[in-house]
Scaffold this active site. Structure first.
Site, mmCIF file in Angstrom:
data_model
loop_
_atom_site.group_PDB
_atom_site.id
_atom_site.type_symbol
_atom_site.label_atom_id
_atom_site.label_comp_id
_atom_site.label_asym_id
_atom_site.label_seq_id
_atom_site.Cartn_x
_atom_site.Cartn_y
_atom_site.Cartn_z
ATOM 1 N N GLU A 239 0.918 -1.096 -0.038
ATOM 2 C CA GLU A 239 -0.124 -0.043 0.032
ATOM 3 C C GLU A 239 1.042 1.216 0.081
ATOM 4 O O GLU A 239 1.677 1.351 0.853
ATOM 5 C CB GLU A 239 -0.835 -0.106 1.268
ATOM 6 C CG GLU A 239 -1.630 1.088 1.412
ATOM 7 C CD GLU A 239 -2.526 1.190 2.841
ATOM 8 O OE1 GLU A 239 -2.674 0.279 3.469
ATOM 9 O OE2 GLU A 239 -2.533 2.602 3.374
ATOM 10 N N LYS B 38 -10.531 -1.701 7.503
ATOM 11 C CA LYS B 38 -9.276 -1.282 8.083
ATOM 12 C C LYS B 38 -9.637 -1.029 9.561
ATOM 13 O O LYS B 38 -10.870 -0.385 9.643
ATOM 14 C CB LYS B 38 -8.512 -0.225 7.326
ATOM 15 C CG LYS B 38 -7.365 0.292 8.027
ATOM 16 C CD LYS B 38 -6.611 1.136 7.144
ATOM 17 C CE LYS B 38 -5.543 1.953 7.878
ATOM 18 N NZ LYS B 38 -4.576 2.919 6.808
ATOM 19 N N THR C 58 -3.851 6.374 2.265
ATOM 20 C CA THR C 58 -4.125 7.639 2.708
ATOM 21 C C THR C 58 -5.068 8.163 1.581
ATOM 22 O O THR C 58 -4.871 9.584 1.266
ATOM 23 C CB THR C 58 -2.841 8.440 2.992
ATOM 24 O OG1 THR C 58 -1.933 7.524 3.835
ATOM 25 C CG2 THR C 58 -3.200 9.661 4.024
ATOM 26 N N ARG D 284 0.844 10.187 0.514
ATOM 27 C CA ARG D 284 1.249 11.467 1.365
ATOM 28 C C ARG D 284 2.473 12.227 0.835
ATOM 29 O O ARG D 284 2.935 13.329 1.202
ATOM 30 C CB ARG D 284 1.838 10.757 2.609
ATOM 31 C CG ARG D 284 0.638 10.196 3.403
ATOM 32 C CD ARG D 284 0.934 9.770 4.810
ATOM 33 N NE ARG D 284 0.411 8.838 5.502
ATOM 34 C CZ ARG D 284 0.777 8.083 6.488
ATOM 35 N NH1 ARG D 284 1.787 8.439 7.131
ATOM 36 N NH2 ARG D 284 -0.019 7.112 7.072
HETATM 37 O O1 ELE Z 1 -3.256 6.919 6.039
HETATM 38 C C1 ELE Z 1 -3.483 5.764 5.599
HETATM 39 O O2 ELE Z 1 -4.263 5.293 4.881
HETATM 40 C C2 ELE Z 1 -2.720 4.676 6.472
HETATM 41 O O3 ELE Z 1 -2.670 3.886 5.737
HETATM 42 C C3 ELE Z 1 -1.983 5.330 7.702
HETATM 43 C C4 ELE Z 1 -1.051 4.239 8.057
HETATM 44 O O4 ELE Z 1 -1.541 2.787 8.071
HETATM 45 C C5 ELE Z 1 -0.633 4.025 9.273
HETATM 46 O O5 ELE Z 1 0.024 5.345 9.448
HETATM 47 C C6 ELE Z 1 0.628 2.965 9.749
HETATM 48 O O6 ELE Z 1 0.743 3.113 10.984
HETATM 49 P P1 ELE Z 1 2.192 2.645 11.547
HETATM 50 O O7 ELE Z 1 2.251 1.097 11.114
HETATM 51 O O8 ELE Z 1 1.783 2.333 13.182
HETATM 52 O O9 ELE Z 1 3.303 3.294 11.034
#
Ligand code: ELE
Length: 232
Positions: free
Chosen positions: A56, A143, A83, A60
């Site tokens: 994925e 999710k 995102t 960003r």
């Molecule tokens: O914005 C989105 O659509 C995302 O996918 C957010 C991410 O899944 C997380 O930021 C992952 O979080 P960590 O694995 O804790 O770094």
């Protein structure tokens, strides 16, 4: 006309199942933030060498669309856009080859737009109310974000009890140390996270470590599934 429509909806449904089946098969969905599309190929090589074939790419950075385009050109990887906050980003993601969309939260507009395009979408939910919104929109795979901060596996257990048809992709705060706890729950389809290929490793070009972490995660998925079959 009616028949064409039927054929189209069937192939869309099959495509959606393919994507979900691939994410399920991997058990872990690597989430990446790429600052340059030049990192796409070495990243793909590192992940696939570790045994994962889904990724994925978060919208960003300015490089996200080019990176998705580069990754989608490969036959060994299923690439989604993360995102995704607006219908315009959905269109951009599709135009560069993204096969699925992930959002941090539940946006009825983004979900509807993906559904109109026949694109699998996994919106983030963080509460029972948002799960009901997803169900109302016809979705049963969501999710769960941000997983650890929301209470982790205890929260998933609580939510899975009334929502028996819902499957979760917990993401946020998941790492090698707590991965198995999530995978052990039957409502967890796969787990998402940045720990396999975090920005510092990508920037440093430390692809070997990305492969090491990916292989370890794949081994955990395998162990977890072997155990659940043994106890089933
Ligand atoms: O914005 C989105 O659509 C995302 O996918 C957010 C991410 O899944 C997380 O930021 C992952 O979080 P960590 O694995 O804790 O770094």
């Amino acid at each position: 006309m009616g028949q064409d429509h039927e054929v189209t909806s069937t192939s869309r449904a099959e495509r959606a199942v393919d994507v979900e089946a691939a994410i399920t098969a991997g058990g872990v969905l690597p989430v990446v933030v790429l600052d340059t599309a030049a990192d796409a190929d070495p990243l793909a090589a590192a992940l696939t060498a570790g045994g994962l074939h889904t990724v994925e790419v978060t919208f960003r950075t300015d490089a996200a669309a080019d990176a998705i385009a580069a990754l989608s050109a490969r036959s060994d990887l299923l690439v989604g856009a993360g995102t995704v906050l607006t219908p315009a980003q959905v269109d951009r993601a599709v135009s560069v080859g993204a096969r699925f969309v992930v959002s941090p939260g539940f946006s009825p507009t983004v979900v509807r737009h993906c559904q109109e395009l026949g694109l699998p979408v996994f919106p983030g939910v963080s509460s029972a109310t948002e799960i009901q919104m997803a169900l109302d929109a016809g979705l049963t795979t969501v999710k769960f974000f941000p997983a650890e901060q929301l209470g982790g596996i205890a929260m998933i257990r609580a939510l899975a009890a009334p929502f028996r048809s819902v499957r979760f992709i917990p993401t946020g705060g998941v790492h090698a140390g707590n991965l198995a706890t999530y995978l052990a729950h039957p409502a967890v389809l796969a787990v998402g996270g940045t720990w396999l290929a975090p920005s510092d490793l990508i920037t440093a070009g430390n692809w070997r470590e990305v492969t090491t972490r990916t292989s370890a995660a794949v081994a955990t998925v395998h162990e977890s599934r072997t155990r659940s079959h043994a106890t089933a």
